[in-house]
Design a protein around this motif. Structure first.
Motif, PDB file in Angstrom:
ATOM      1  N   PHE A 181    -107.602-107.525 -33.015  1.00  0.00           N
ATOM      2  CA  PHE A 181    -107.231-106.224 -32.484  1.00  0.00           C
ATOM      3  C   PHE A 181    -108.370-105.250 -32.735  1.00  0.00           C
ATOM      4  N   VAL A 182    -108.518-104.282 -31.831  1.00  0.00           N
ATOM      5  CA  VAL A 182    -109.439-103.178 -32.041  1.00  0.00           C
ATOM      6  C   VAL A 182    -108.759-101.915 -31.520  1.00  0.00           C
ATOM      7  N   GLU A 183    -108.944-100.804 -32.222  1.00  0.00           N
ATOM      8  CA  GLU A 183    -108.281 -99.558 -31.846  1.00  0.00           C
ATOM      9  C   GLU A 183    -109.129 -98.777 -30.859  1.00  0.00           C
ATOM     10  N   VAL A 184    -108.512 -98.353 -29.758  1.00  0.00           N
ATOM     11  CA  VAL A 184    -109.180 -97.549 -28.732  1.00  0.00           C
ATOM     12  C   VAL A 184    -108.251 -96.401 -28.354  1.00  0.00           C
ATOM     13  N   ASP A 185    -108.592 -95.192 -28.755  1.00  0.00           N
ATOM     14  CA  ASP A 185    -107.798 -94.001 -28.403  1.00  0.00           C
ATOM     15  C   ASP A 185    -106.326 -94.166 -28.744  1.00  0.00           C
ATOM     16  N   GLY A 186    -106.056 -94.694 -29.903  1.00  0.00           N
ATOM     17  CA  GLY A 186    -104.680 -94.859 -30.349  1.00  0.00           C
ATOM     18  C   GLY A 186    -104.005 -96.126 -29.875  1.00  0.00           C
ATOM     19  N   VAL A 187    -104.664 -96.893 -29.009  1.00  0.00           N
ATOM     20  CA  VAL A 187    -104.120 -98.155 -28.510  1.00  0.00           C
ATOM     21  C   VAL A 187    -104.700 -99.299 -29.339  1.00  0.00           C
ATOM     22  N   GLU A 188    -103.833-100.184 -29.822  1.00  0.00           N
ATOM     23  CA  GLU A 188    -104.288-101.373 -30.541  1.00  0.00           C
ATOM     24  C   GLU A 188    -104.474-102.492 -29.521  1.00  0.00           C
ATOM     25  N   VAL A 189    -105.712-102.670 -29.090  1.00  0.00           N
ATOM     26  CA  VAL A 189    -106.026-103.633 -28.043  1.00  0.00           C
ATOM     27  C   VAL A 189    -106.197-105.017 -28.650  1.00  0.00           C
ATOM     28  N   PHE A 190    -105.351-105.945 -28.222  1.00  0.00           N
ATOM     29  CA  PHE A 190    -105.515-107.339 -28.625  1.00  0.00           C
ATOM     30  C   PHE A 190    -106.520-107.995 -27.693  1.00  0.00           C
ATOM     31  N   TYR A 191    -107.354-108.857 -28.260  1.00  0.00           N
ATOM     32  CA  TYR A 191    -108.282-109.610 -27.413  1.00  0.00           C
ATOM     33  C   TYR A 191    -108.597-110.943 -28.042  1.00  0.00           C
ATOM     34  N   ARG A 192    -109.026-111.847 -27.210  1.00  0.00           N
ATOM     35  CA  ARG A 192    -109.493-113.150 -27.656  1.00  0.00           C
ATOM     36  C   ARG A 192    -110.915-113.316 -27.152  1.00  0.00           C
ATOM     37  N   GLU A 193    -111.755-113.905 -27.968  1.00  0.00           N
ATOM     38  CA  GLU A 193    -113.131-114.139 -27.537  1.00  0.00           C
ATOM     39  C   GLU A 193    -113.638-115.451 -28.101  1.00  0.00           C
ATOM     40  N   SER A 194    -114.449-116.102 -27.293  1.00  0.00           N
ATOM     41  CA  SER A 194    -115.045-117.356 -27.733  1.00  0.00           C
ATOM     42  C   SER A 194    -116.169-117.073 -28.718  1.00  0.00           C
ATOM     43  N   HIS A 215    -120.727-122.183 -24.803  1.00  0.00           N
ATOM     44  CA  HIS A 215    -122.038-121.844 -24.240  1.00  0.00           C
ATOM     45  C   HIS A 215    -122.120-120.409 -23.730  1.00  0.00           C
ATOM     46  N   TYR A 216    -120.973-119.739 -23.600  1.00  0.00           N
ATOM     47  CA  TYR A 216    -120.947-118.368 -23.103  1.00  0.00           C
ATOM     48  C   TYR A 216    -119.966-117.571 -23.942  1.00  0.00           C
ATOM     49  N   ARG A 217    -120.202-116.263 -24.033  1.00  0.00           N
ATOM     50  CA  ARG A 217    -119.298-115.401 -24.791  1.00  0.00           C
ATOM     51  C   ARG A 217    -118.252-114.856 -23.820  1.00  0.00           C
ATOM     52  N   LEU A 218    -117.074-115.432 -23.856  1.00  0.00           N
ATOM     53  CA  LEU A 218    -115.972-115.027 -23.002  1.00  0.00           C
ATOM     54  C   LEU A 218    -115.049-114.117 -23.801  1.00  0.00           C
ATOM     55  N   ILE A 219    -114.781-112.930 -23.253  1.00  0.00           N
ATOM     56  CA  ILE A 219    -113.996-111.921 -23.964  1.00  0.00           C
ATOM     57  C   ILE A 219    -112.863-111.466 -23.056  1.00  0.00           C
ATOM     58  N   ALA A 220    -111.619-111.577 -23.533  1.00  0.00           N
ATOM     59  CA  ALA A 220    -110.450-111.270 -22.708  1.00  0.00           C
ATOM     60  C   ALA A 220    -109.507-110.332 -23.454  1.00  0.00           C
ATOM     61  N   PRO A 221    -109.455-109.055 -23.048  1.00  0.00           N
ATOM     62  CA  PRO A 221    -108.493-108.134 -23.665  1.00  0.00           C
ATOM     63  C   PRO A 221    -107.151-108.148 -22.946  1.00  0.00           C
ATOM     64  N   ASP A 222    -106.098-107.748 -23.650  1.00  0.00           N
ATOM     65  CA  ASP A 222    -104.804-107.455 -23.035  1.00  0.00           C
ATOM     66  C   ASP A 222    -104.774-105.961 -22.711  1.00  0.00           C
ATOM     67  N   TYR A 223    -104.422-105.608 -21.476  1.00  0.00           N
ATOM     68  CA  TYR A 223    -104.297-104.185 -21.138  1.00  0.00           C
ATOM     69  C   TYR A 223    -103.097-103.566 -21.862  1.00  0.00           C
ATOM     70  N   THR A 231    -114.863-102.089 -24.414  1.00  0.00           N
ATOM     71  CA  THR A 231    -116.207-102.664 -24.313  1.00  0.00           C
ATOM     72  C   THR A 231    -117.193-101.907 -25.192  1.00  0.00           C
ATOM     73  N   GLU A 232    -117.009-100.607 -25.273  1.00  0.00           N
ATOM     74  CA  GLU A 232    -117.927 -99.812 -26.087  1.00  0.00           C
ATOM     75  C   GLU A 232    -117.689-100.035 -27.579  1.00  0.00           C
ATOM     76  N   ARG A 233    -116.443-100.218 -27.968  1.00  0.00           N
ATOM     77  CA  ARG A 233    -116.168-100.537 -29.376  1.00  0.00           C
ATOM     78  C   ARG A 233    -116.789-101.868 -29.764  1.00  0.00           C
ATOM     79  N   LEU A 234    -116.848-102.818 -28.841  1.00  0.00           N
ATOM     80  CA  LEU A 234    -117.451-104.118 -29.123  1.00  0.00           C
ATOM     81  C   LEU A 234    -118.964-104.115 -28.912  1.00  0.00           C
TER      82      LEU A 234
END
Length: 298
Positions: free
Chosen positions: A20-33, A66-74, A101-104
């Motif tokens: 999870f990462v916080e963005v403007d009060g939203v706790e954004v869940f994401y998965r990344e390789s 082989h690639y950095r795949l990043i998938a957030p939940d809206y 994206t900017e937090r990451l």
């Protein structure tokens, strides 16, 4: 001395982190390789309705070494948590994904645009074209001719229509969610039930149906923005890979072909399946995505 039998060859899935990462009060869940190389190309995976980042889990397994795949939940989807009073619109979803994206620290990335991912992703592209290295478009519509009659009728609904709310809420049932996965496929037996069952689990969470109702009413603003997205494509001519399920009941094959009008160099691949083409055509689409990302790096 014992002689061991030769081990069979196996394809080792990528390691993936779930955070999870916080963005403007939203706790954004994401998965990344977690790719083997720190400089691996980045692909931002933007999911559709009624799904979330889990729709990309097999693609991450296949390509993530082989690639950095990043998938957030809206907001309003998956595991992401929002504060009380969050306003649901596609513009606001794009605000949160941009902040994500900017937090990451993502300054250069390709985008995978699927369904709702197109209106989110094109908003990011218009705001920061210098960040976009290329587009993978899979049943992510940006053209009026790509809207089926059913899609036109649905997106024309307004809160003033007496039957609008009941019509839209009918799309949030288990039968409708399953139909979105299996509709248009050549062989429904190839569609694993976990996808639509998990989507329905999240749709049934408190507040989620009202969030989706607000986004349904807002969708007409995406259609109004199509000319701006097309102008961006003509101006920037990003490297583009289009893969499309031709049996999609919402976004027709004409919408896939229309990308070639504004990006003539785009690569187009059509598949005899429905909306969620990755579910039964991952073995076909994953190598195309890998080759595309390799060309971006070359």
């Amino acid at each position: 001395m014992a002689v061991s039998a030769a081990l069979p060859r196996v394809s080792v899935p990528a390691r993936a982190a779930h955070r999870f990462v916080e963005v403007d009060g939203v706790e954004v869940f994401y998965r990344e390789s977690l790719p083997e190389r720190p400089d691996a190309p980045v692909l931002l995976l933007l999911h559709g309705f009624p799904s979330a980042s889990h729709q990309f889990r097999r693609l991450i397994d296949s390509l993530g070494r082989h690639y950095r795949l990043i998938a957030p939940d809206y907001p309003g989807f998956g595991h992401t948590r929002v504060p009380d009073g969050f306003t649901y619109s596609f513009e606001h979803l794009a605000d949160i994904v941009q902040g994500f994206t900017e937090r990451l620290g993502l300054t250069r990335y390709a985008m995978y645009l699927f369904d709702f991912g197109a209106p989110v992703g094109f908003r990011l592209a218009l705001r920061h074209p210098e960040r976009v290295t290329g587009l993978v478009v899979q049943n992510g519509n940006a053209y009026a001719e790509g809207l089926s009659d059913a899609a036109r009728d649905f997106t024309a609904l307004t809160p003033d229509d007496p039957d609008a709310e009941s019509t839209i809420l009918g799309l949030f049932t288990l039968a409708a969610t399953r139909a979105q996965y299996e509709g248009g496929t050549a062989d429904p037996a190839l569609i694993a039930p976990e996808g639509w069952l998990l989507d329905q689990h999240f749709l049934d969470q408190p507040g989620r149906k009202q969030a989706q109702l607000a986004l349904a009413y807002d969708y007409k603003n995406n259609i109004a923005a199509y000319p701006d997205w097309q102008a961006w494509l003509r101006e920037h001519r990003p490297p583009t890979l289009v893969t499309w399920g031709t049996g999609d009941p919402f976004f027709t094959e004409a919408g896939a072909r229309a990308y070639l009008r504004d990006v003539p160099e785009a690569e187009l691949h059509l598949f005899p399946t429905g909306h969620f083409a990755l579910e039964d055509h991952l073995p076909d689409i994953a190598p195309l995505v890998a080759g595309f990302l390799d060309r971006l790096r070359a």
